[in-house]
Design a protein around this motif. Sequence first.
Motif, short mmCIF file in Angstrom:
data_model
loop_
_atom_site.label_atom_id
_atom_site.label_comp_id
_atom_site.label_asym_id
_atom_site.label_seq_id
_atom_site.Cartn_x
_atom_site.Cartn_y
_atom_site.Cartn_z
N CYS A 190 2.35 81.23 67.60
CA CYS A 190 2.43 81.85 66.27
C CYS A 190 1.91 80.94 65.17
N LYS A 191 1.61 79.69 65.53
CA LYS A 191 1.08 78.71 64.58
C LYS A 191 2.04 78.47 63.39
N ILE A 192 3.33 78.48 63.71
CA ILE A 192 4.36 78.23 62.68
C ILE A 192 5.31 77.17 63.20
N SER A 193 5.62 76.18 62.37
CA SER A 193 6.55 75.13 62.75
C SER A 193 7.94 75.44 62.19
N VAL A 194 8.90 75.68 63.09
CA VAL A 194 10.25 76.04 62.64
C VAL A 194 11.31 75.00 63.01
N LYS A 195 10.98 74.09 63.92
CA LYS A 195 12.01 73.23 64.53
C LYS A 195 12.82 72.44 63.51
N GLN A 197 12.74 72.85 60.03
CA GLN A 197 12.89 73.48 58.72
C GLN A 197 14.37 73.60 58.35
N ALA A 198 14.71 73.27 57.13
CA ALA A 198 16.09 73.40 56.66
C ALA A 198 16.51 74.86 56.74
N GLY A 199 17.68 75.09 57.36
CA GLY A 199 18.19 76.45 57.49
C GLY A 199 17.72 77.18 58.74
N ALA A 200 16.78 76.59 59.48
CA ALA A 200 16.30 77.26 60.70
C ALA A 200 17.41 77.41 61.73
N GLY A 201 18.39 76.49 61.69
CA GLY A 201 19.49 76.55 62.65
C GLY A 201 20.62 77.47 62.26
N ALA A 202 20.53 78.11 61.10
CA ALA A 202 21.60 79.02 60.65
C ALA A 202 21.75 80.19 61.60
N ALA A 203 23.01 80.61 61.81
CA ALA A 203 23.33 81.77 62.65
C ALA A 203 22.70 81.65 64.04
N ALA A 208 15.35 80.47 62.18
CA ALA A 208 14.04 80.16 62.78
C ALA A 208 13.31 81.42 63.20
N GLY A 209 14.02 82.35 63.82
CA GLY A 209 13.40 83.60 64.26
C GLY A 209 12.83 84.40 63.10
N LEU A 210 13.57 84.45 61.99
CA LEU A 210 13.10 85.17 60.81
C LEU A 210 11.86 84.49 60.22
N LEU A 211 11.88 83.16 60.16
CA LEU A 211 10.73 82.43 59.63
C LEU A 211 9.49 82.62 60.51
N PHE A 213 8.84 85.28 62.74
CA PHE A 213 8.36 86.64 63.04
C PHE A 213 8.35 87.60 61.86
N THR A 214 8.85 87.16 60.72
CA THR A 214 8.79 87.98 59.50
C THR A 214 8.24 87.12 58.38
N PRO A 215 7.81 87.72 57.27
CA PRO A 215 7.34 86.91 56.14
C PRO A 215 8.50 86.39 55.29
N ALA A 216 9.51 85.83 55.94
CA ALA A 216 10.75 85.48 55.26
C ALA A 216 10.65 84.19 54.47
N LYS A 217 11.40 84.16 53.37
CA LYS A 217 11.60 82.93 52.60
C LYS A 217 13.07 82.56 52.68
N MET A 218 13.32 81.24 52.87
CA MET A 218 14.69 80.76 52.99
C MET A 218 15.30 80.65 51.59
#
Length: 218
Positions: A190-195, A197-203, A208-211, A213-218
């Motif tokens: 997906c060419k996106i780095s999530v590992k 990112q602040a908040g990627a571990g939430a829930a 991370a999944g939202l960042l 696979f969707t155009p999400a902003k934290m």
Amino acid sequence: METLIEATQGRKITLNVTGPLPNQEVSASFGLLGDQKTAVIEMAQASGLEKLPPDQRNPLVTTTYGTGQLIKAALDLGVKKIVMALGGSATNDGGAGMAQALGVQLLDANHQPLKLGGGALKSLEKIALATLDPRIKTVEFLIASDVSNPLCGPNGASFVFGPQKGATPQMVTALDEALAHYANRIQKDCKISVKNQAGAGAAGGLGAGLLAFTPAKM
């Protein structure tokens, strides 16, 4: 959700979706706010810890699939903005179940779909986005999170929150390794780095999944 519905004279939409366990059905609600264009989804409505008695909590198999079904239901109403409230999760699947519910294909080495749950992510060999619901790209996603944990490592989803979801020390290590593998696949496919990112571990990594696979902003 309740507060925003009341403040904007919105309404609650209730439907049956997959619960934290893949074979479980639960009743879950989301808010359609007064502008009729904004949905507020609490992931705990479908995938929350409170939906499971303590003896059934197992983050190797719990899933965010039902949260993805809530997003799909909001898209069916024609919303243009989705506020995702993260917290209180029974899950540790990095939002993989949510992604699968929205059409993302998570495949193993034999090109078979992965089972639901965080434990299955260790077998992930390919992420295919061709069948992702195209409406996702047309909606603004805002992630509401009260934690800034990264996806992996000692401060990540598995080590910090896994034990309260029923994870043993061995399971915590396995889940952390599975999420790290998942993050590497997201980076590759997906060419996106999530590992980190602040908040990627939430829930349980739903951030991370939202960042990813969707155009999400934290």
